[in-house]
Design an enzyme around this catalytic site. Structure first.
Site, PDB file in Angstrom:
ATOM      1  N   LYS A  14    -150.384  46.488  25.332  1.00 45.82           N
ATOM      2  CA  LYS A  14    -149.617  46.370  26.571  1.00 45.82           C
ATOM      3  C   LYS A  14    -150.508  45.983  27.753  1.00 45.82           C
ATOM      4  CE  LYS A  14    -148.014  50.627  26.482  1.00 45.82           C
ATOM      5  NZ  LYS A  14    -148.539  51.259  25.256  1.00 45.82           N
ATOM      6  N   ARG A  89    -141.970  56.964  29.482  1.00 44.73           N
ATOM      7  CA  ARG A  89    -142.464  57.475  28.209  1.00 44.73           C
ATOM      8  C   ARG A  89    -141.604  58.603  27.655  1.00 44.73           C
ATOM      9  NH1 ARG A  89    -148.035  55.822  28.688  1.00 44.73           N
ATOM     10  NH2 ARG A  89    -149.256  56.348  26.871  1.00 44.73           N
ATOM     11  N   ARG A 128    -161.570  50.011  21.123  1.00 42.90           N
ATOM     12  CA  ARG A 128    -161.507  50.086  22.586  1.00 42.90           C
ATOM     13  C   ARG A 128    -162.422  51.198  23.099  1.00 42.90           C
ATOM     14  NH1 ARG A 128    -155.625  50.569  25.213  1.00 42.90           N
ATOM     15  NH2 ARG A 128    -155.712  52.647  24.335  1.00 42.90           N
ATOM     16  N   ARG A 134    -162.993  55.609  27.471  1.00 40.30           N
ATOM     17  CA  ARG A 134    -161.837  56.516  27.463  1.00 40.30           C
ATOM     18  C   ARG A 134    -162.007  57.583  26.402  1.00 40.30           C
ATOM     19  NH1 ARG A 134    -156.117  53.484  27.972  1.00 40.30           N
ATOM     20  NH2 ARG A 134    -155.549  55.414  26.916  1.00 40.30           N
TER      21      ARG A 134
HETATM   22  P1  ADP Z   1    -152.009  54.196  25.941  1.00 41.21           P
HETATM   23  O1  ADP Z   1    -150.772  53.392  26.199  1.00 41.21           O
HETATM   24  O2  ADP Z   1    -153.078  53.391  25.307  1.00 41.21           O
HETATM   25  O3  ADP Z   1    -151.721  55.488  25.248  1.00 41.21           O
HETATM   26  P2  ADP Z   1    -152.167  54.889  28.770  1.00 41.21           P
HETATM   27  O4  ADP Z   1    -153.316  54.440  29.572  1.00 41.21           O
HETATM   28  O5  ADP Z   1    -150.840  54.283  29.043  1.00 41.21           O
HETATM   29  O6  ADP Z   1    -152.636  54.651  27.291  1.00 41.21           O
HETATM   30  O7  ADP Z   1    -151.976  56.484  28.896  1.00 41.21           O
HETATM   31  C1  ADP Z   1    -153.042  57.380  28.695  1.00 41.21           C
HETATM   32  C2  ADP Z   1    -152.562  58.830  28.900  1.00 41.21           C
HETATM   33  O8  ADP Z   1    -152.049  58.989  30.241  1.00 41.21           O
HETATM   34  C3  ADP Z   1    -151.386  59.270  28.020  1.00 41.21           C
HETATM   35  O9  ADP Z   1    -151.815  59.727  26.745  1.00 41.21           O
HETATM   36  C4  ADP Z   1    -150.765  60.389  28.881  1.00 41.21           C
HETATM   37  O10 ADP Z   1    -151.506  61.573  28.815  1.00 41.21           O
HETATM   38  C5  ADP Z   1    -150.907  59.863  30.289  1.00 41.21           C
HETATM   39  N1  ADP Z   1    -149.713  59.092  30.711  1.00 41.21           N
HETATM   40  C6  ADP Z   1    -149.677  57.744  30.978  1.00 41.21           C
HETATM   41  N2  ADP Z   1    -148.433  57.364  31.320  1.00 41.21           N
HETATM   42  C7  ADP Z   1    -147.655  58.483  31.270  1.00 41.21           C
HETATM   43  C8  ADP Z   1    -146.278  58.751  31.487  1.00 41.21           C
HETATM   44  N3  ADP Z   1    -145.431  57.768  31.834  1.00 41.21           N
HETATM   45  N4  ADP Z   1    -145.836  60.024  31.332  1.00 41.21           N
HETATM   46  C9  ADP Z   1    -146.660  61.005  31.000  1.00 41.21           C
HETATM   47  N5  ADP Z   1    -147.963  60.826  30.746  1.00 41.21           N
HETATM   48  C10 ADP Z   1    -148.480  59.587  30.885  1.00 41.21           C
END
Ligand code: ADP
Length: 192
Positions: A14, A89, A128, A134
């Site tokens: 994404k 999410r 990654r 990360r």
């Molecule tokens: P990826 O899509 O690779 O899992 P992200 O950078 O989108 O990584 O998200 C990393 C972390 O940030 C998630 O595992 C969660 O803990 C938190 N997070 C991100 N977006 C949300 C969301 N919309 N609601 C709740 N937690 C979120």
């Protein structure tokens, strides 16, 4: 405005595709993971609260992310459209997003879901982790947790938008260029 959700499991590409779509179309990017990581880097109160959830592969509470998204929408009334990445999410976040957009007389036009098999997701997260720094990418237990949270809580977001006929699925395997071409085609078709 033309507003899209780029949907898919962790590691589905994404972020990579969002960057290109923004450059091509001029969307305002709303990536909740990036917003949270910058709160952590800035050592804000919100960042401190979010970090422990993120490090364990759990979701940050809905109210926290919804508030962040509300601020970005309100601050960007003149955008071409919003590209939501990693949000919503949960079903509650999807309902809240629809309400927020409605307040601005806007809506989600399209959700594009990237389809990538689980084995491939793990390989991508491992790769990654080597460069992203990360912590949530490097640990196999946290990877598993994130994938299970995706299945148990996030997949419901696709069902939610499916009921309104807004979901298109594309193959998330192949070259970055191929996937970008498929995404662009869908956006062009639906925004024409
Ligand atoms: P990826 O899509 O690779 O899992 P992200 O950078 O989108 O990584 O998200 C990393 C972390 O940030 C998630 O595992 C969660 O803990 C938190 N997070 C991100 N977006 C949300 C969301 N919309 N609601 C709740 N937690 C979120």
């Amino acid at each position: 405005m033309f507003n899209i959700i780029l949907f898919g499991p962790p590691g589905s590409g994404k972020g990579t595709q969002s960057e290109r779509l923004i450059a091509k179309y001029g969307f305002k990017h709303i990536a909740t993971g990036d917003l949270l990581r910058s709160e952590i880097a800035g050592k804000t109160e919100l960042g401190l609260q979010a970090k422990s959830y993120m490090d364990q592969g759990q979701l940050v509470p809905d109210a926290v992310v919804i508030g962040m998204v509300d601020n970005v929408i309100t601050d960007n009334p003149d955008a071409y459209g919003f590209l939501f990445d990693g949000f919503p999410r949960t079903k509650a976040q999807a309902e809240a997003l629809d309400q927020l957009l409605l307040k601005h007389e806007e809506k989600i036009n399209l959700m594009i879901a990237l389809d990538v098999p689980e084995e491939e997701l793990i390989i991508r997260m491992m790769n990654r982790a080597k460069t992203s720094g990360r912590t949530d990418d490097a640990d196999p237990e946290v990877q598993k947790k994130r994938i299970s949270v995706y299945k148990n809580e996030t997949l419901a977001v696709a069902s939610y938008y499916h009921q309104f006929g807004k979901v298109i699925t594309i193959n998330g395997q192949g070259s970055i260029d191929e996937i970008f071409a498929a995404l662009s085609e869908e956006i062009d078709d639906h925004s024409a």
